[in-house]
Design a protein around this motif. Structure first.
Motif, PDB file in Angstrom:
ATOM      1  N   THR A  17      17.032 -36.638 -59.756  1.00 49.87           N
ATOM      2  CA  THR A  17      18.002 -35.601 -60.128  1.00 49.87           C
ATOM      3  C   THR A  17      19.377 -35.805 -59.517  1.00 49.87           C
ATOM      4  OG1 THR A  17      17.426 -34.188 -58.251  1.00 49.87           O
ATOM      5  CG2 THR A  17      16.133 -33.924 -60.283  1.00 49.87           C
ATOM      6  N   GLY A  18      19.465 -36.593 -58.465  1.00 51.59           N
ATOM      7  CA  GLY A  18      20.736 -36.781 -57.774  1.00 51.59           C
ATOM      8  C   GLY A  18      21.057 -35.661 -56.795  1.00 51.59           C
ATOM      9  N   GLU A  19      20.190 -34.655 -56.724  1.00 48.06           N
ATOM     10  CA  GLU A  19      20.417 -33.533 -55.817  1.00 48.06           C
ATOM     11  C   GLU A  19      19.992 -33.899 -54.399  1.00 48.06           C
ATOM     12  OE1 GLU A  19      18.443 -30.066 -57.251  1.00 48.06           O
ATOM     13  OE2 GLU A  19      19.270 -30.279 -59.259  1.00 48.06           O
ATOM     14  N   MET A  20      20.644 -33.263 -53.430  1.00 50.12           N
ATOM     15  CA  MET A  20      20.275 -33.464 -52.035  1.00 50.12           C
ATOM     16  C   MET A  20      19.020 -32.647 -51.736  1.00 50.12           C
ATOM     17  SD  MET A  20      22.380 -35.631 -50.862  1.00 50.12           S
ATOM     18  CE  MET A  20      22.143 -35.585 -49.096  1.00 50.12           C
ATOM     19  N   MET A  21      18.115 -33.245 -50.961  1.00 49.73           N
ATOM     20  CA  MET A  21      16.896 -32.546 -50.581  1.00 49.73           C
ATOM     21  C   MET A  21      16.536 -32.902 -49.153  1.00 49.73           C
ATOM     22  SD  MET A  21      14.192 -34.646 -52.839  1.00 49.73           S
ATOM     23  CE  MET A  21      13.518 -36.180 -52.244  1.00 49.73           C
ATOM     24  N   GLU A  22      15.840 -31.973 -48.507  1.00 45.31           N
ATOM     25  CA  GLU A  22      15.425 -32.205 -47.128  1.00 45.31           C
ATOM     26  C   GLU A  22      14.070 -32.920 -47.138  1.00 45.31           C
ATOM     27  OE1 GLU A  22      15.978 -29.375 -43.559  1.00 45.31           O
ATOM     28  OE2 GLU A  22      13.936 -29.024 -44.278  1.00 45.31           O
ATOM     29  N   VAL A  23      13.961 -33.975 -46.350  1.00 39.30           N
ATOM     30  CA  VAL A  23      12.700 -34.702 -46.212  1.00 39.30           C
ATOM     31  C   VAL A  23      12.370 -34.819 -44.729  1.00 39.30           C
ATOM     32  CG1 VAL A  23      12.940 -36.011 -48.354  1.00 39.30           C
ATOM     33  CG2 VAL A  23      13.868 -36.946 -46.252  1.00 39.30           C
ATOM     34  N   GLU A  24      11.098 -34.945 -44.449  1.00 41.34           N
ATOM     35  CA  GLU A  24      10.648 -35.117 -43.073  1.00 41.34           C
ATOM     36  C   GLU A  24      10.094 -36.514 -42.894  1.00 41.34           C
ATOM     37  OE1 GLU A  24       7.849 -32.101 -42.054  1.00 41.34           O
ATOM     38  OE2 GLU A  24       9.379 -30.544 -41.956  1.00 41.34           O
ATOM     39  N   ARG A  25      10.330 -37.059 -41.718  1.00 44.92           N
ATOM     40  CA  ARG A  25       9.840 -38.391 -41.377  1.00 44.92           C
ATOM     41  C   ARG A  25       9.227 -38.319 -39.983  1.00 44.92           C
ATOM     42  NH1 ARG A  25      14.609 -42.145 -40.772  1.00 44.92           N
ATOM     43  NH2 ARG A  25      14.698 -41.327 -38.682  1.00 44.92           N
ATOM     44  N   LYS A  26       8.133 -38.998 -39.786  1.00 42.67           N
ATOM     45  CA  LYS A  26       7.503 -39.068 -38.469  1.00 42.67           C
ATOM     46  C   LYS A  26       8.080 -40.245 -37.689  1.00 42.67           C
ATOM     47  CE  LYS A  26       4.381 -35.873 -39.124  1.00 42.67           C
ATOM     48  NZ  LYS A  26       4.357 -34.622 -38.440  1.00 42.67           N
ATOM     49  N   GLU A  27       8.206 -40.049 -36.392  1.00 44.93           N
ATOM     50  CA  GLU A  27       8.588 -41.128 -35.478  1.00 44.93           C
ATOM     51  C   GLU A  27       7.595 -41.122 -34.334  1.00 44.93           C
ATOM     52  OE1 GLU A  27      12.662 -40.640 -34.300  1.00 44.93           O
ATOM     53  OE2 GLU A  27      13.397 -41.359 -36.229  1.00 44.93           O
ATOM     54  N   ILE A  28       7.252 -42.299 -33.872  1.00 43.70           N
ATOM     55  CA  ILE A  28       6.280 -42.463 -32.787  1.00 43.70           C
ATOM     56  C   ILE A  28       6.951 -43.222 -31.646  1.00 43.70           C
ATOM     57  CG2 ILE A  28       5.311 -44.572 -33.800  1.00 43.70           C
ATOM     58  CD1 ILE A  28       2.963 -42.231 -32.208  1.00 43.70           C
ATOM     59  N   ARG A  29       6.682 -42.783 -30.412  1.00 41.89           N
ATOM     60  CA  ARG A  29       7.208 -43.517 -29.265  1.00 41.89           C
ATOM     61  C   ARG A  29       6.135 -44.491 -28.796  1.00 41.89           C
ATOM     62  NH1 ARG A  29      11.116 -42.762 -25.239  1.00 41.89           N
ATOM     63  NH2 ARG A  29      11.295 -40.522 -25.328  1.00 41.89           N
ATOM     64  N   CYS A  30       6.508 -45.758 -28.763  1.00 41.70           N
ATOM     65  CA  CYS A  30       5.600 -46.807 -28.314  1.00 41.70           C
ATOM     66  C   CYS A  30       6.409 -47.793 -27.483  1.00 41.70           C
ATOM     67  CB  CYS A  30       4.966 -47.498 -29.528  1.00 41.70           C
ATOM     68  SG  CYS A  30       3.648 -48.653 -29.116  1.00 41.70           S
ATOM     69  N   CYS A  31       5.903 -48.139 -26.337  1.00 42.18           N
ATOM     70  CA  CYS A  31       6.573 -49.094 -25.433  1.00 42.18           C
ATOM     71  C   CYS A  31       8.001 -48.666 -25.107  1.00 42.18           C
ATOM     72  CB  CYS A  31       6.529 -50.506 -26.019  1.00 42.18           C
ATOM     73  SG  CYS A  31       4.868 -51.157 -26.213  1.00 42.18           S
ATOM     74  N   GLY A  32       8.215 -47.355 -24.996  1.00 42.46           N
ATOM     75  CA  GLY A  32       9.512 -46.832 -24.588  1.00 42.46           C
ATOM     76  C   GLY A  32      10.558 -46.725 -25.682  1.00 42.46           C
ATOM     77  N   GLN A  33      10.202 -47.018 -26.932  1.00 42.26           N
ATOM     78  CA  GLN A  33      11.186 -46.902 -28.013  1.00 42.26           C
ATOM     79  C   GLN A  33      10.607 -46.092 -29.167  1.00 42.26           C
ATOM     80  OE1 GLN A  33      12.142 -50.679 -29.887  1.00 42.26           O
ATOM     81  NE2 GLN A  33      10.267 -51.556 -29.077  1.00 42.26           N
ATOM     82  N   TRP A  34      11.493 -45.402 -29.902  1.00 46.19           N
ATOM     83  CA  TRP A  34      11.072 -44.611 -31.050  1.00 46.19           C
ATOM     84  C   TRP A  34      11.034 -45.497 -32.283  1.00 46.19           C
ATOM     85  CZ3 TRP A  34       8.880 -40.045 -30.706  1.00 46.19           C
ATOM     86  CH2 TRP A  34       9.108 -39.273 -29.565  1.00 46.19           C
ATOM     87  N   LEU A  35       9.902 -45.459 -32.988  1.00 48.72           N
ATOM     88  CA  LEU A  35       9.718 -46.238 -34.209  1.00 48.72           C
ATOM     89  C   LEU A  35       9.629 -45.287 -35.396  1.00 48.72           C
ATOM     90  CD1 LEU A  35       6.845 -48.547 -32.913  1.00 48.72           C
ATOM     91  CD2 LEU A  35       9.291 -49.055 -32.908  1.00 48.72           C
ATOM     92  N   ARG A  36      10.325 -45.601 -36.478  1.00 53.25           N
ATOM     93  CA  ARG A  36      10.270 -44.788 -37.689  1.00 53.25           C
ATOM     94  C   ARG A  36       9.024 -45.133 -38.487  1.00 53.25           C
ATOM     95  NH1 ARG A  36      16.117 -45.549 -40.294  1.00 53.25           N
ATOM     96  NH2 ARG A  36      15.144 -47.549 -40.640  1.00 53.25           N
ATOM     97  N   CYS A  37       8.243 -44.141 -38.816  1.00 52.78           N
ATOM     98  CA  CYS A  37       7.028 -44.343 -39.608  1.00 52.78           C
ATOM     99  C   CYS A  37       7.334 -44.040 -41.072  1.00 52.78           C
ATOM    100  CB  CYS A  37       5.909 -43.447 -39.086  1.00 52.78           C
ATOM    101  SG  CYS A  37       5.412 -43.837 -37.400  1.00 52.78           S
ATOM    102  N   ASP A  38       8.213 -44.834 -41.664  1.00 53.43           N
ATOM    103  CA  ASP A  38       8.589 -44.578 -43.051  1.00 53.43           C
ATOM    104  C   ASP A  38       8.130 -45.686 -43.993  1.00 53.43           C
ATOM    105  OD1 ASP A  38      10.385 -46.439 -42.105  1.00 53.43           O
ATOM    106  OD2 ASP A  38      12.165 -45.317 -42.650  1.00 53.43           O
TER     107      ASP A  38
END
Length: 76
Positions: A17-38
């Motif tokens: 649609t081209g419309e803006m929408m809110e999405v959620e993404r999980k991030e996990i901390r491993c070995c001291g850094q945040w990783l995006r689970c996308d």
């Protein structure tokens, strides 16, 4: 390895649609850094641990597909 998980809210444009929408993404901390689970599988560059899109730790790759005869490289 630490298993802190957080949910990040983002605004993305819908491809349909081209419309803006809110999405959620999980991030996990491993070995001291945040990783995006996308992606289907997210791998820590430090220790090689694999996580799914929900931030769950997956079994070691040598166990993947054991029940179905698949090989871990079939997941890419």
């Amino acid at each position: 390895m630490n298993n802190d998980i957080r949910t990040v809210k983002l605004m993305r444009r819908s491809r349909l649609t081209g419309e803006m929408m809110e999405v959620e993404r999980k991030e996990i901390r491993c070995c001291g850094q945040w990783l995006r689970c996308d992606d289907f599988t997210t791998t820590c560059p430090e220790c090689g641990a694999d996580y799914n899109m929900s931030g769950d730790l997956l079994a070691p790759r040598n166990q993947w597909g054991e029940e179905t005869g698949e090989h871990w490289c079939d997941c890419y």
